[in-house]
Design an enzyme around this catalytic site. Structure first.
Site, PDB file in Angstrom:
ATOM      1  N   GLU A  36     -27.485  13.247 -43.456  1.00 49.79           N
ATOM      2  CA  GLU A  36     -26.755  12.396 -42.510  1.00 49.79           C
ATOM      3  C   GLU A  36     -26.656  13.032 -41.133  1.00 49.79           C
ATOM      4  O   GLU A  36     -26.734  12.342 -40.126  1.00 49.79           O
ATOM      5  CB  GLU A  36     -25.370  12.057 -43.057  1.00 49.79           C
ATOM      6  CG  GLU A  36     -25.408  11.082 -44.239  1.00 49.79           C
ATOM      7  CD  GLU A  36     -26.057   9.752 -43.884  1.00 49.79           C
ATOM      8  OE1 GLU A  36     -26.029   9.355 -42.705  1.00 49.79           O
ATOM      9  OE2 GLU A  36     -26.627   9.110 -44.791  1.00 49.79           O
ATOM     10  N   TYR A 119     -18.003   8.191 -39.396  1.00 49.43           N
ATOM     11  CA  TYR A 119     -19.197   7.676 -40.062  1.00 49.43           C
ATOM     12  C   TYR A 119     -19.693   8.641 -41.141  1.00 49.43           C
ATOM     13  O   TYR A 119     -19.902   8.266 -42.292  1.00 49.43           O
ATOM     14  CB  TYR A 119     -20.339   7.389 -39.063  1.00 49.43           C
ATOM     15  CG  TYR A 119     -21.635   7.252 -39.809  1.00 49.43           C
ATOM     16  CD1 TYR A 119     -21.902   6.094 -40.542  1.00 49.43           C
ATOM     17  CD2 TYR A 119     -22.541   8.305 -39.907  1.00 49.43           C
ATOM     18  CE1 TYR A 119     -23.032   5.978 -41.323  1.00 49.43           C
ATOM     19  CE2 TYR A 119     -23.686   8.209 -40.695  1.00 49.43           C
ATOM     20  CZ  TYR A 119     -23.923   7.038 -41.392  1.00 49.43           C
ATOM     21  OH  TYR A 119     -25.031   6.939 -42.178  1.00 49.43           O
ATOM     22  N   ASP A 137     -22.574   3.053 -38.988  1.00 48.40           N
ATOM     23  CA  ASP A 137     -23.389   3.664 -37.931  1.00 48.40           C
ATOM     24  C   ASP A 137     -23.902   2.538 -37.029  1.00 48.40           C
ATOM     25  O   ASP A 137     -23.481   1.386 -37.144  1.00 48.40           O
ATOM     26  CB  ASP A 137     -24.520   4.503 -38.546  1.00 48.40           C
ATOM     27  CG  ASP A 137     -25.583   3.650 -39.217  1.00 48.40           C
ATOM     28  OD1 ASP A 137     -25.369   2.420 -39.399  1.00 48.40           O
ATOM     29  OD2 ASP A 137     -26.649   4.196 -39.559  1.00 48.40           O
TER      30      ASP A 137
HETATM   31  N1  ADE Z   1     -29.521   6.469 -41.353  1.00 49.86           N
HETATM   32  C1  ADE Z   1     -28.343   7.065 -41.530  1.00 49.86           C
HETATM   33  N2  ADE Z   1     -28.080   7.285 -42.815  1.00 49.86           N
HETATM   34  C2  ADE Z   1     -29.142   6.824 -43.496  1.00 49.86           C
HETATM   35  C3  ADE Z   1     -29.490   6.771 -44.856  1.00 49.86           C
HETATM   36  N3  ADE Z   1     -28.684   7.284 -45.775  1.00 49.86           N
HETATM   37  N4  ADE Z   1     -30.664   6.202 -45.186  1.00 49.86           N
HETATM   38  C4  ADE Z   1     -31.478   5.723 -44.237  1.00 49.86           C
HETATM   39  N5  ADE Z   1     -31.209   5.755 -42.950  1.00 49.86           N
HETATM   40  C5  ADE Z   1     -30.061   6.298 -42.572  1.00 49.86           C
END
Ligand code: ADE
Length: 348
Positions: A36, A119, A137
């Site tokens: 993340e 987030y 997000d």
């Molecule tokens: N962008 C942020 N977190 C994500 C996730 N877990 N999978 C794909 N894109 C992401």
């Protein structure tokens, strides 16, 4: 209070359409956290090789807490926003020292760690522990704004709060991990930004107000960001024998603590470079242009011109004390250089 429609159809849609991504095979909060943080400013395809390399080198919170700073910066080289990995190391040390090496298992415990915002805390709490917290997000904000035909600037703090509350209220009690992943996935693969969303493949098409009102391209509304400041720089690939001059950037600010070649403000000419060398007490054996390059940061652009500047062996003694000369073969393995200098790396 904004009320979202029933979002349940995204669960079977996700089951059928999800991308197979490495961080979707784990419940380990450490691995989810690493993914993340990397994904905050970087595209999925670019993250995958970094994610795998980082976790091979530092497979546990304990390993991250104990790693030398030079190693974590090198593992992050090219991803940018290096404070992300420094904050992660601070947080890893907190986990080791305050939580006896066990990653916190509550939203509040996770949220309290350095570098973890609303987030990311929601993402880790839901993906690792299935706790029903939202993970809103940019992707999810866009999905929610379109579903509601939300006409305000989505980036304004009050808008973010309202939309996050709406997503939280729409969250099913079970399946927190899949629900949040599904919302992110829908935003990343169907409810696309900048251009045409793929509404024909959207499981929420029937309940989307933006789609009903033909506003899906116009929404979400984002205020125009302030124009980026432009800076001119001259990059010296300053060479002495087979060594290149590097310096470490200051501990705080842009690209803090990373290494870089010597640079001057403005676009210098070869004779200005020669004059600087004379001032130092040495002289050039060669000054050769390496061309122009541009690098765009969030709030700043660097417009660079580069030169290869070769000085004689004894010239090393006359350069400013911030510079040291690194053997070329060490540069690749030992020093984290920002990708802003990518255009000049072949000459280093
Ligand atoms: N962008 C942020 N977190 C994500 C996730 N877990 N999978 C794909 N894109 C992401």
């Amino acid at each position: 209070m904004l009320i979202l429609p029933d979002l349940a159809p995204i669960l079977p849609w996700y089951e059928k359409n999800r991308r197979d991504l490495p961080w979707r095979h784990t419940k380990d909060p450490y691995r989810i956290w690493v993914s993340e943080i990397m994904l905050q400013q970087t595209r999925v395809e670019a993250v995958i090789p970094y994610y795998e390399r980082f976790l091979n080198a530092l497979p546990t919170v304990a390993a991250l807490a104990a790693a030398p700073e030079a190693q974590i910066l090198k593992l992050w080289e090219g991803l940018g926003y290096y404070s992300r990995v420094r904050n992660m190391q601070k947080a890893a040390r907190t986990v080791m020292e305050v939580h006896n090496g066990v990653f916190p298992t509550t939203f509040e415990g996770i949220r309290a760690l350095c570098g973890i915002g609303e987030y990311t805390a929601g993402a880790i709490a839901s993906f690792a522990f299935d706790l029903p917290y939202p993970a809103v997000d940019g992707n999810v904000l866009r999905v929610a704004a379109r579903l509601l035909a939300f006409e305000e600037d989505v980036l304004a703090p009050t808008s973010k709060k309202q939309l996050t509350a709406a997503v939280a209220a729409a969250q099913p009690e079970d399946h927190a991990a899949d629900f949040n992943q599904a919302m992110i996935e829908l935003g990343a693969t169907v409810c696309l930004p900048n251009g045409v969303p793929k509404c024909e493949g959207c499981p929420l098409r029937a309940v989307c107000r933006a789609h009903a009102e033909g506003k899906e391209i116009a929404l979400p509304i984002r205020r125009k960001p302030a124009p980026r400041k432009k800076e001119r720089r001259t990059v010296w690939i300053l060479r002495c024998g087979d060594r290149i001059a590097l310096r470490r950037r200051p501990e705080s600010g842009l690209l803090a603590g990373l290494f870089e070649p010597f640079c001057c403000e403005g676009h210098q000419t070869p004779s200005e470079i020669a004059a600087t060398l004379t001032q130092w007490g040495t002289s050039p054996l060669r000054i050769a242009p390496l061309g122009e390059a541009k690098h765009i940061f969030t709030h700043l652009e660097w417009h660079m011109v580069g030169f290869e500047v070769i000085i004689p062996e004894d010239g090393m003694d006359f350069v400013p004390s911030e510079l040291f000369f690194a053997p070329r073969e060490e540069i690749d393995v030992q020093y984290a250089l920002p990708s802003a200098y990518r255009a000049y790396r072949p000459f280093m």
